[in-house]
Write an enzyme that holds these catalytic residues in place. Structure first.
Site, PDB file in Angstrom:
ATOM      1  CG  ASP A  39      -0.127  -3.962   2.732  1.00 20.66           C
ATOM      2  OD1 ASP A  39       0.417  -3.510   1.699  1.00 20.66           O
ATOM      3  OD2 ASP A  39      -0.396  -3.260   3.732  1.00 20.66           O
ATOM      4  CG  HIS A  82      -0.452   0.345   2.502  1.00 19.85           C
ATOM      5  ND1 HIS A  82      -0.165  -0.605   3.453  1.00 19.85           N
ATOM      6  CD2 HIS A  82      -0.149   1.533   3.071  1.00 19.85           C
ATOM      7  CE1 HIS A  82       0.285  -0.009   4.548  1.00 19.85           C
ATOM      8  NE2 HIS A  82       0.312   1.290   4.335  1.00 19.85           N
ATOM      9  CB  SER A 121       2.904   1.881   6.125  1.00 18.24           C
ATOM     10  OG  SER A 121       1.599   2.033   6.613  1.00 18.24           O
TER      11      SER A 121
END
Length: 264
Positions: free
Chosen positions: A118, A70, A220
């Site tokens: 992801d 992402h 992230s």
């Protein structure tokens, strides 16, 4: 639910509003010497013509960095708008900067659930040179499990409180693995019949029913360590450091064979 991505671009601002805003919460400052395999993933803003750390990554070898898919999706996620900074404790300064050559998001990303698979591989244009503060990480073997309640560690430059600013210094925090089915049931109550689901390809970790420690926006793509092994990639969660809904990372062991096959 929200990814752990700092919303520095307009498209990402929408994501940041839907999810919580923070980074390593409840942790402490640390140094790159302790985590020499972590790197900063910088985004280029076409509106301000500046670079800024917004995700993190993990050195797999001298050419490849393992990150979250992402962090590399959307119209402004081309390789030319990403770079990595290795070997620095300080956010946005120091270390060595490498341009990104290409990006390979996992082909199953987002199919079974919004953040399933992801994970991605980021190929660098020039090879990293190993030093005491630039080292490759050891990844967990394929389909290996981590026992529930095991102590694991996040590291990153994300925000330190909800709605706060990104940390100027690398931080880390110790949390505990939460049973996958329990975590999935919790999120199913929050988002019934939703694409925001916890799958078997994810690891939940935090302080269940206590909260206060977690990764968050800006973290992230960064690591979840079990000892010295890389076992997770920071992915998503409901806000940050939530007592009821733990943070969720991609389980590296579900993709170890794919990583080894493609990181060459």
């Amino acid at each position: 639910m929200a990814s752990r991505l700092i919303p520095i671009l307009l498209l990402c601002s929408v994501i940041g509003t839907a999810f919580g805003k923070t980074r390593i919460v409840g942790g402490q400052e640390t140094s790159i010497e302790r985590y020499p395999s972590i790197v900063q993933v910088d985004f280029y803003s076409i509106w301000t013509a500046t670079w800024s750390q917004s995700c993190a990554g993990n050195i797999i070898n001298s050419i490849f960095v393992l990150c979250a898919a992402h962090c590399f999706e959307g119209t402004l996620a081309l390789a030319i708008y990403r770079r990595i900074r290795a070997g620095s404790t300080d956010r946005n300064t120091g270390g060595v900067v490498h341009d990104v050559d290409s990006v390979l998001n996992h082909p199953a990303y987002g199919i079974a659930a919004r953040y399933d698979a992801d994970i991605n591989l980021v190929r660098l244009r020039t090879p990293l040179v190993y030093t005491p503060v630039v080292q490759r990480v050891t990844i967990i073997s394929h389909n290996s499990g981590i026992p529930d309640n095991s102590a694991v560690t996040h590291a990153g430059w994300g925000t330190t409180s909800s709605g706060g600013q990104a940390s100027p210094i690398l931080r880390d925090v110790v949390i505990y693995v939460i049973n996958n089915q329990l975590c999935a049931d919790r999120y199913a109550q929050l988002f019934p019949n939703s694409v925001y689901r916890v799958t078997r390809n994810m690891i939940c970790a935090g302080l269940l029913d206590i909260g206060g420690r977690d990764a968050c926006q800006g973290d992230s793509g960064g690591p979840l360590y079990y000892g010295t092994l890389l076992v997770g990639i920071v992915s998503w969660g409901h806000g940050c450091a939530n007592a009821t809904f733990p943070g969720v990372s991609t389980s590296v062991s579900a993709y170890t064979n794919w990583i080894v096959s493609n990181a060459n």
